[in-house]
Enzyme design. Structure first.
Site: not given
Length: 428
Positions: A158, A403, A406
């Site tokens: 990702s 998070d 990312h």
């Protein structure tokens, strides 16, 4: 020619006029031809220079001054510059961010931090400044001309999808709405640019080799990964005939030991053995390298490998007990010589060793160190895990929900793409 006769001087006046104008015309013509021989840079037809190894150097030369008085730089085989060594500079001008969050319709809630409630946008204003040169200005039209009739594909996890979305946003504004489209499939995400007969793509393969977390329903980290370390052709068949391949694999290698499948996924095998993380990583990369060497025509396809994208999960890494992971960080680390945020250096070294042993040219995108400074650039509590925004209750618990893996967009991945742009334009 007859001698000049004073009695005929009036008759020669028209001839003298003709000769004079002829001389001026001829001089003007010669000047024009001379100006055409001046070697102004031609980006579309510039020939690549030879490189002796899989290094990270770009060769740059100062040329002319831009309107603001700063020197623009173009690539020329005159001086070497390591574009991955430098510092972050706060740029409060108009050059950064390279696009606005609201102007890119293709961004997902996973990365739109401002839309999701982040109260400040300072993370968008930092510019990477190489130590010994300046990066060439990102020009979407130049990149799209380079990509005309071609395919560019990010392959991996990702983080590479993060970078693919960034690249799409960096070019999409100059393409008419009816001439661009975006589509998602089980493994492949595709951005089509009709006028250029070109695509930017992302292919999901978090380990590069085959694994049980490849299917769409298995990608949320709820199962222990099982990998088939020598099985890559199922994915690799989708990478053929691509002109620019950008690979990465790191964030899923988070266990001290990895489960290696005994048998085949297609045959329903479930038995596995534990393999040391670094040994498994090396075996997977060697399988990938073997596929690249056997299936990529280096005269057509340029191959890149991105190094590890770091995480910022432990506040003890930067001695700040008032912070929780990367939550509420609003500035990068100072430009200090040594940073340790827990990046697995052993895997980094393994990747370098495998790449350096490969028999075909490969470009190493060494994004790790420059990204380790950017504790401020993560999505934190302004992400959308599983496609759902965090509730206020979840946002109040950053220790659990932030998070720090990312990255917000616009943001750090745009810099990765500025580096990639420099390599694509001037090294391929």
């Amino acid at each position: 020619m007859r001698p000049f006769d004073k009695t005929q001087r009036c008759n020669y006046f028209p001839m003298l006029t003709i000769v004079t104008f002829s001389t001026l015309f001829f001089g003007f013509f010669c000047y024009n031809q001379y100006m055409k021989t001046i070697p102004f840079p031609d980006f579309k037809h510039q020939h690549p220079f030879q490189e002796s190894s899989n290094s990270t150097y770009v060769q740059l030369q100062e040329t002319n001054k831009a309107d603001d008085g700063d020197y623009e730089r173009i690539v020329s085989p005159l001086e070497e510059c390591d574009i991955f060594t430098g510092e972050w500079v706060f740029d409060n001008g108009s050059s950064h961010p390279l696009y606005k969050e609201d102007d890119c319709e293709f961004l997902t809630d996973m990365v739109t931090c401002l839309k999701n409630g982040r109260p400040e946008s300072l993370y968008q204003k930092w510019r990477w400044q190489p130590r010994d040169c300046s990066l060439p200005k990102f020009e979407a039209n130049l990149l799209l001309e380079k990509l005309r009739g071609k395919r560019l594909m990010f392959v991996g996890d990702s983080i590479n999808l993060n970078q693919m979305l960034s690249m799409v946003c960096m070019v999409q504004s100059i393409i008419p709405p009816e001439k661009k489209s975006f589509s998602y499939a089980s493994y492949t995400t595709v951005f089509k640019m009709e006028d250029y007969n070109a695509t930017m793509e992302f292919y999901w393969a978090p380990f590069l080799v085959e694994s049980n977390v490849d299917p769409p329903t298995m990608r949320y980290g709820t199962v222990v990964p099982v990998v088939k370390l020598e099985s890559i052709s199922k994915h690799g068949d989708n990478w053929k005939n691509v002109d620019y391949l950008i690979f990465n694999t790191y964030i899923w290698w988070r266990y001290p030991t990895m489960k290696a499948l005994q048998g085949s996924f297609s045959n329903g095998a479930t038995d596995s053995v534990d393999v040391d993380q670094n040994v498994a990583y090396e075996r997977a990369l060697k399988s990938w390298a073997k596929w690249v060497e056997e299936n990529v025509d280096s005269n057509r396809t340029s191959v890149f490998f991105s190094s590890m994208s770091p995480t910022h999960k432990k506040r003890s890494d930067w001695n700040n007990t008032n912070r929780i992971k990367c939550w509420n960080e609003t500035s990068p680390f100072p430009n200090i010589s040594r940073i340790d945020v827990g990046t697995n250096r052993q895997l980094f070294t393994t990747a370098m060793n495998v790449i350096q042993s490969m028999k075909i040219p490969l470009h190493f995108l060494n994004i790790t160190r420059l990204s380790e400074y950017r504790k401020d650039a993560h999505t934190s509590i302004y992400a959308a895990p599983g496609g759902k925004l965090l509730t206020q209750e979840q946002k109040s618990d950053p220790a659990r929900y932030a998070d720090c893996l990312h990255w917000c967009l616009p943001g750090l991945p745009d810099t990765w793409n500025e580096l990639l742009f420099a390599l694509i334009m001037y090294r391929t």
